[in-house]
Design a protein around this motif. Structure first.
Motif, PDB file in Angstrom:
ATOM      1  N   GLY A  47       0.878  -0.981  -0.022  1.00  0.00           N
ATOM      2  CA  GLY A  47      -0.078  -0.135  -0.067  1.00  0.00           C
ATOM      3  C   GLY A  47       0.945   1.190  -0.154  1.00  0.00           C
ATOM      4  N   SER A  48       0.318   2.318  -0.564  1.00  0.00           N
ATOM      5  CA  SER A  48       1.020   3.726  -0.393  1.00  0.00           C
ATOM      6  C   SER A  48       0.938   4.519   0.902  1.00  0.00           C
ATOM      7  CB  SER A  48       0.789   4.355  -1.524  1.00  0.00           C
ATOM      8  OG  SER A  48      -0.868   4.663  -1.891  1.00  0.00           O
ATOM      9  N   VAL A  49      -0.351   4.015   1.435  1.00  0.00           N
ATOM     10  CA  VAL A  49      -0.646   5.168   2.657  1.00  0.00           C
ATOM     11  C   VAL A  49      -0.471   4.098   3.794  1.00  0.00           C
ATOM     12  CG1 VAL A  49      -2.483   6.055   3.853  1.00  0.00           C
ATOM     13  CG2 VAL A  49      -2.343   6.572   1.525  1.00  0.00           C
ATOM     14  N   ARG A  50       0.172   4.388   4.708  1.00  0.00           N
ATOM     15  CA  ARG A  50       0.605   3.699   5.918  1.00  0.00           C
ATOM     16  C   ARG A  50       0.126   4.296   7.047  1.00  0.00           C
ATOM     17  NH1 ARG A  50       4.690   2.833   2.525  1.00  0.00           N
ATOM     18  NH2 ARG A  50       4.507   0.971   1.086  1.00  0.00           N
ATOM     19  N   PRO A  51       0.269   3.457   8.557  1.00  0.00           N
ATOM     20  CA  PRO A  51      -0.147   4.347   9.622  1.00  0.00           C
ATOM     21  C   PRO A  51       0.901   5.274   9.895  1.00  0.00           C
ATOM     22  CG  PRO A  51      -0.002   1.700   9.808  1.00  0.00           C
ATOM     23  CD  PRO A  51       0.279   1.996   8.244  1.00  0.00           C
ATOM     24  N   PHE A  52       0.110   6.342  10.516  1.00  0.00           N
ATOM     25  CA  PHE A  52       0.913   7.639  10.605  1.00  0.00           C
ATOM     26  C   PHE A  52       1.714   7.499  12.205  1.00  0.00           C
ATOM     27  CE2 PHE A  52       0.875  11.985  12.585  1.00  0.00           C
ATOM     28  CZ  PHE A  52       2.005  12.435  11.642  1.00  0.00           C
ATOM     29  N   PRO A  53       2.986   7.690  12.057  1.00  0.00           N
ATOM     30  CA  PRO A  53       3.590   7.496  13.303  1.00  0.00           C
ATOM     31  C   PRO A  53       3.247   8.836  14.161  1.00  0.00           C
ATOM     32  CG  PRO A  53       5.206   8.310  11.658  1.00  0.00           C
ATOM     33  CD  PRO A  53       3.988   7.856  11.094  1.00  0.00           C
ATOM     34  N   ASN A  54       3.263   8.466  15.480  1.00  0.00           N
ATOM     35  CA  ASN A  54       3.217   9.401  16.354  1.00  0.00           C
ATOM     36  C   ASN A  54       1.673  10.271  16.238  1.00  0.00           C
ATOM     37  OD1 ASN A  54       5.712   9.411  17.264  1.00  0.00           O
ATOM     38  ND2 ASN A  54       6.369  10.718  15.696  1.00  0.00           N
ATOM     39  N   PHE A  55       0.776   9.274  16.093  1.00  0.00           N
ATOM     40  CA  PHE A  55      -0.639   9.575  15.718  1.00  0.00           C
ATOM     41  C   PHE A  55      -1.445  10.136  17.355  1.00  0.00           C
ATOM     42  CE2 PHE A  55      -5.222   7.907  15.625  1.00  0.00           C
ATOM     43  CZ  PHE A  55      -5.752   8.849  15.126  1.00  0.00           C
ATOM     44  N   ARG A  56      -1.734  11.391  16.995  1.00  0.00           N
ATOM     45  CA  ARG A  56      -2.325  11.960  18.351  1.00  0.00           C
ATOM     46  C   ARG A  56      -3.780  12.356  18.034  1.00  0.00           C
ATOM     47  NH1 ARG A  56       1.748  15.882  20.877  1.00  0.00           N
ATOM     48  NH2 ARG A  56       2.397  16.186  18.636  1.00  0.00           N
ATOM     49  N   PRO A  57      -4.915  11.674  18.254  1.00  0.00           N
ATOM     50  CA  PRO A  57      -6.199  12.256  17.729  1.00  0.00           C
ATOM     51  C   PRO A  57      -6.459  13.704  18.439  1.00  0.00           C
ATOM     52  CG  PRO A  57      -6.269   9.974  18.612  1.00  0.00           C
ATOM     53  CD  PRO A  57      -4.954  10.387  18.871  1.00  0.00           C
ATOM     54  N   GLU A  58      -5.989  13.828  19.759  1.00  0.00           N
ATOM     55  CA  GLU A  58      -6.332  15.143  20.195  1.00  0.00           C
ATOM     56  C   GLU A  58      -5.765  16.408  19.368  1.00  0.00           C
ATOM     57  OE1 GLU A  58      -2.692  13.639  22.154  1.00  0.00           O
ATOM     58  OE2 GLU A  58      -4.594  12.905  21.782  1.00  0.00           O
ATOM     59  N   LYS A  59      -4.557  15.966  18.985  1.00  0.00           N
ATOM     60  CA  LYS A  59      -3.793  17.175  18.327  1.00  0.00           C
ATOM     61  C   LYS A  59      -4.723  17.224  16.982  1.00  0.00           C
ATOM     62  CE  LYS A  59       0.516  19.108  16.679  1.00  0.00           C
ATOM     63  NZ  LYS A  59      -0.238  19.747  15.415  1.00  0.00           N
ATOM     64  N   ASP A  60      -4.893  16.265  16.328  1.00  0.00           N
ATOM     65  CA  ASP A  60      -5.493  16.248  14.844  1.00  0.00           C
ATOM     66  C   ASP A  60      -6.924  16.900  14.959  1.00  0.00           C
ATOM     67  OD1 ASP A  60      -3.521  14.989  13.789  1.00  0.00           O
ATOM     68  OD2 ASP A  60      -4.625  13.040  13.528  1.00  0.00           O
TER      69      ASP A  60
END
Length: 349
Positions: A47-60
């Motif tokens: 795949g070309s899209v991978r899990p985003f490192p340092n994923f922080r829902p609150e910041k998003d």
């Protein structure tokens, strides 16, 4: 290839380069935060899209709220396209819990046109998105047979079960009944067999015998083709079709074109040849679909396959056209919609 790291596709045996972040769409501050990752994470997936490192829902959530307030479409696109589907689902749940509002509702206020459709599509689960594509293909006047076939022929039995469940939940309708009502004859039989697809192994010798005998018969019998092509594992079918092509001295697709020719069997002929293409080389089939550069088709393929096998599709596209998919998208589309598509494609080849 311009990417530094390469892996080999099990389907194509061709070096496939893992995608790097689409830095051309990021600001300097974005690069500092979002491009700092371990390159080892890019291995082991097509795949070309991978899990985003340092994923922080609150910041998003905070960044999305700010972007919505200022109609900062570019930032919204950057955030959503740089998270994988599982992260987007987690983000949507956290957004509702934190703000008491649906993420999709706020995004609709800031987005419009093609980019709105694309971003909302990315917030569906894979099963929901494919169910939506099937529903849209049967909606209104006329039926989009090619999209029906793309989804049904490229999905595994397990995926199709999930798609059928999602279809029922989203539209309160039965997928098989809708397919039966929108199509007719042997083409309907083929579509329903695809929905009920199995992945058994069978006997290569016996399946080869049945299909070769069918080709020798005076009257065409599509039931034999439908039965074998929809109840066997793709690897088994590749061996059967390879043996059959060696025996008849022609590509099976060309033989089926003649065997089931005529105006009355146009959809059936399209269905059988599409299914054979997807068995023999699904990446080449999808690359051919992308060559149309029609917005709905491009968006459908990129969203459906960006986390699954888009790297092999990129290789097949380059091989078929002599131009990378990334460059072609740059020439064909513009604006923020172009940026979103390029983010899913991910990198030049």
């Amino acid at each position: 290839m311009k990417d530094k790291l390469c892996l080999t596709s099990a389907q194509t045996q061709t070096p496939v380069c893992p995608a790097q972040p689409a830095e051309s769409h990021w600001t300097m501050s974005d690069r500092t935060m979002e491009a700092d990752f371990d390159t080892d994470m890019w291995w082991g997936t097509l795949g070309s899209v991978r899990p985003f490192p340092n994923f922080r829902p609150e910041k998003d959530i905070a960044d999305i709220q700010t972007a919505c307030q200022h109609n900062d479409v570019a930032s919204l696109v950057r955030i959503i396209t740089n998270r994988d589907n599982a992260q987007r689902q987690s983000l949507a749940k956290a957004y509702l819990s934190t703000t008491s509002k649906k993420l999709t509702a706020d995004l609709k206020k800031a987005l419009h046109g093609d980019v709105e459709t694309l971003i909302l599509d990315l917030l569906l689960t894979p099963e929901q998105f494919d169910a939506q594509r099937l529903h849209q293909a049967m909606k209104g006047v006329g039926t989009d047979e090619e999209t029906l076939l793309e989804v049904l022929c490229t999905r595994s039995p397990l995926q199709l079960k999930g798609i059928a469940l999602a279809y029922n939940k989203m539209y309160k309708k039965d997928l098989e009944k809708d397919l039966d009502g929108e199509t007719s004859g042997d083409f309907t039989k083929l579509l329903l067999a695809l929905v009920r697809k199995e992945a058994g192994m069978g006997s290569v010798k016996q399946d080869f015998k049945h299909l070769s005998e069918e080709l020798k018969a005076e009257k065409a019998n599509v039931s034999q083709w439908i039965r074998i092509l929809t109840t066997r594992h793709p690897d088994h079918l590749k061996r059967v079709l390879m043996r059959l092509e060696g025996h008849i001295g022609q590509p099976v697709g060309e033989v089926l074109q003649k065997r089931f020719g005529g105006l009355a069997s146009g959809d059936l002929k399209l269905g059988l040849t599409t299914l054979v293409q997807c068995i023999q080389n699904p990446a080449a089939y999808l690359a051919k679909r992308l060559q149309s550069m029609k917005g709905a088709i491009v968006q459908g393929v990129l969203v459906s396959h960006c986390e699954e096998d888009l790297l092999t599709v990129r290789v097949a596209f380059l091989r078929a056209t002599g131009t990378s998919l990334y460059s072609t998208l740059q020439k064909r589309f513009a604006g923020v919609f172009q940026s979103a598509l390029l983010a899913l494609c991910r990198a030049e080849d």
